[in-house]
Design a protein around this motif. Structure first.
Motif, PDB file in Angstrom:
ATOM      1  N   PHE A 240     -10.549  15.769   1.170  1.00 46.45           N
ATOM      2  CA  PHE A 240     -10.871  14.473   0.572  1.00 46.45           C
ATOM      3  C   PHE A 240      -9.636  13.605   0.372  1.00 46.45           C
ATOM      4  O   PHE A 240      -9.730  12.385   0.311  1.00 46.45           O
ATOM      5  CB  PHE A 240     -11.629  14.649  -0.753  1.00 46.45           C
ATOM      6  N   THR A 241      -8.457  14.215   0.303  1.00 43.45           N
ATOM      7  CA  THR A 241      -7.246  13.448   0.045  1.00 43.45           C
ATOM      8  C   THR A 241      -6.886  12.505   1.184  1.00 43.45           C
ATOM      9  O   THR A 241      -6.039  11.631   1.005  1.00 43.45           O
ATOM     10  CB  THR A 241      -6.053  14.380  -0.255  1.00 43.45           C
ATOM     11  N   LEU A 242      -7.536  12.628   2.319  1.00 44.66           N
ATOM     12  CA  LEU A 242      -7.286  11.697   3.418  1.00 44.66           C
ATOM     13  C   LEU A 242      -7.717  10.285   3.067  1.00 44.66           C
ATOM     14  O   LEU A 242      -7.307   9.323   3.715  1.00 44.66           O
ATOM     15  CB  LEU A 242      -8.020  12.154   4.685  1.00 44.66           C
ATOM     16  N   HIS A 243      -8.546  10.142   2.040  1.00 41.50           N
ATOM     17  CA  HIS A 243      -9.011   8.818   1.624  1.00 41.50           C
ATOM     18  C   HIS A 243      -8.344   8.346   0.334  1.00 41.50           C
ATOM     19  O   HIS A 243      -8.896   7.515  -0.394  1.00 41.50           O
ATOM     20  CB  HIS A 243     -10.538   8.813   1.490  1.00 41.50           C
ATOM     21  N   ALA A 244      -7.145   8.855   0.065  1.00 48.08           N
ATOM     22  CA  ALA A 244      -6.396   8.416  -1.115  1.00 48.08           C
ATOM     23  C   ALA A 244      -5.989   6.954  -0.963  1.00 48.08           C
ATOM     24  O   ALA A 244      -5.576   6.519   0.109  1.00 48.08           O
ATOM     25  CB  ALA A 244      -5.152   9.274  -1.296  1.00 48.08           C
ATOM     26  N   ASP A 245      -6.113   6.211  -2.036  1.00 46.16           N
ATOM     27  CA  ASP A 245      -5.641   4.827  -2.076  1.00 46.16           C
ATOM     28  C   ASP A 245      -4.399   4.818  -2.950  1.00 46.16           C
ATOM     29  O   ASP A 245      -4.463   5.090  -4.158  1.00 46.16           O
ATOM     30  CB  ASP A 245      -6.726   3.923  -2.659  1.00 46.16           C
ATOM     31  N   VAL A 246      -3.256   4.505  -2.346  1.00 47.53           N
ATOM     32  CA  VAL A 246      -1.983   4.542  -3.076  1.00 47.53           C
ATOM     33  C   VAL A 246      -1.328   3.166  -3.128  1.00 47.53           C
ATOM     34  O   VAL A 246      -0.123   3.061  -3.324  1.00 47.53           O
ATOM     35  CB  VAL A 246      -1.018   5.581  -2.444  1.00 47.53           C
ATOM     36  N   ARG A 247      -2.130   2.132  -2.986  1.00 46.46           N
ATOM     37  CA  ARG A 247      -1.577   0.776  -2.972  1.00 46.46           C
ATOM     38  C   ARG A 247      -1.043   0.353  -4.338  1.00 46.46           C
ATOM     39  O   ARG A 247      -0.124  -0.459  -4.411  1.00 46.46           O
ATOM     40  CB  ARG A 247      -2.624  -0.228  -2.497  1.00 46.46           C
ATOM     41  N   LYS A 248      -1.625   0.860  -5.420  1.00 45.57           N
ATOM     42  CA  LYS A 248      -1.188   0.454  -6.753  1.00 45.57           C
ATOM     43  C   LYS A 248      -0.742   1.678  -7.542  1.00 45.57           C
ATOM     44  O   LYS A 248      -1.335   2.743  -7.444  1.00 45.57           O
ATOM     45  CB  LYS A 248      -2.337  -0.222  -7.516  1.00 45.57           C
ATOM     46  N   GLY A 249       0.307   1.479  -8.318  1.00 48.35           N
ATOM     47  CA  GLY A 249       0.746   2.512  -9.240  1.00 48.35           C
ATOM     48  C   GLY A 249       1.300   3.746  -8.558  1.00 48.35           C
ATOM     49  O   GLY A 249       1.624   3.744  -7.380  1.00 48.35           O
ATOM     50  N   ARG A 250       1.361   4.814  -9.333  1.00 49.12           N
ATOM     51  CA  ARG A 250       1.916   6.075  -8.842  1.00 49.12           C
ATOM     52  C   ARG A 250       0.876   7.171  -8.709  1.00 49.12           C
ATOM     53  O   ARG A 250       1.171   8.250  -8.212  1.00 49.12           O
ATOM     54  CB  ARG A 250       3.024   6.557  -9.778  1.00 49.12           C
ATOM     55  N   ARG A 251      -0.335   6.893  -9.178  1.00 46.64           N
ATOM     56  CA  ARG A 251      -1.392   7.893  -9.128  1.00 46.64           C
ATOM     57  C   ARG A 251      -2.414   7.481  -8.059  1.00 46.64           C
ATOM     58  O   ARG A 251      -2.983   6.402  -8.125  1.00 46.64           O
ATOM     59  CB  ARG A 251      -2.074   8.003 -10.483  1.00 46.64           C
ATOM     60  N   PRO A 252      -2.688   8.353  -7.075  1.00 51.36           N
ATOM     61  CA  PRO A 252      -3.675   8.004  -6.048  1.00 51.36           C
ATOM     62  C   PRO A 252      -5.073   7.835  -6.639  1.00 51.36           C
ATOM     63  O   PRO A 252      -5.443   8.525  -7.586  1.00 51.36           O
ATOM     64  CB  PRO A 252      -3.662   9.202  -5.094  1.00 51.36           C
TER      65      PRO A 252
END
Length: 141
Positions: free
Chosen positions: A75-87
């Motif tokens: 599921f981590t392939l769909h992480a959104d990391v555009r904001k902040g430090r936590r996916p």
């Protein structure tokens, strides 16, 4: 559906110290991430690409060589990391949606005659592989 394909010269997956899947020799590792919108069309397209892409040595496919595929739900392939430090994991489907979709990809590959090994859905897995090439392809369907 997002899949990361890695050409490997051997791979294995362990859960709680027990080997639950893997292969020796040439094959592919497919890390599969499911979104909320994925269904039968994405399953079929993904399985076809995994089986038919000519990314093994000498421009051969899994079907050409009878090579195995190790499918791992990720599921981590769909992480959104555009904001902040936590996916953020909002793009990933919840387990009750994702597990049957990953199982359907495995079934569709097996229907094509592909030898498929798997991890254990939702488990804390240790995946090992020897990346051959290295060849790594991201497949968005």
């Amino acid at each position: 559906m997002r899949t990361v394909l890695q050409r490997a010269d051997g791979a294995s997956v362990h859960v709680d110290g027990e080997r639950v899947g893997g292969f020796t020799g040439p094959g592919l590792v497919a890390l599969v991430g499911v979104t909320h919108e994925d269904g039968p069309e994405q399953v079929e397209r993904t399985a076809r690409k995994i089986a038919e892409l000519r990314i093994l040595r000498e421009e051969r496919s899994v079907l050409d060589d009878g090579a195995p595929v190790l499918v791992i739900s990720q599921f981590t392939l769909h992480a959104d990391v555009r904001k902040g430090r936590r996916p953020s994991w909002n793009g990933a489907a919840p387990a009750e949606v994702a597990e049957p979709v990953v199982d359907a990809v495995v079934a569709a590959l097996r229907e094509r005659g592909v030898r498929v090994e798997t991890g254990r859905f939702g488990a804390d897995m240790r995946v090992s592989l020897v990346n051959d090439g290295p060849v790594t392809i991201v497949l968005d369907v």
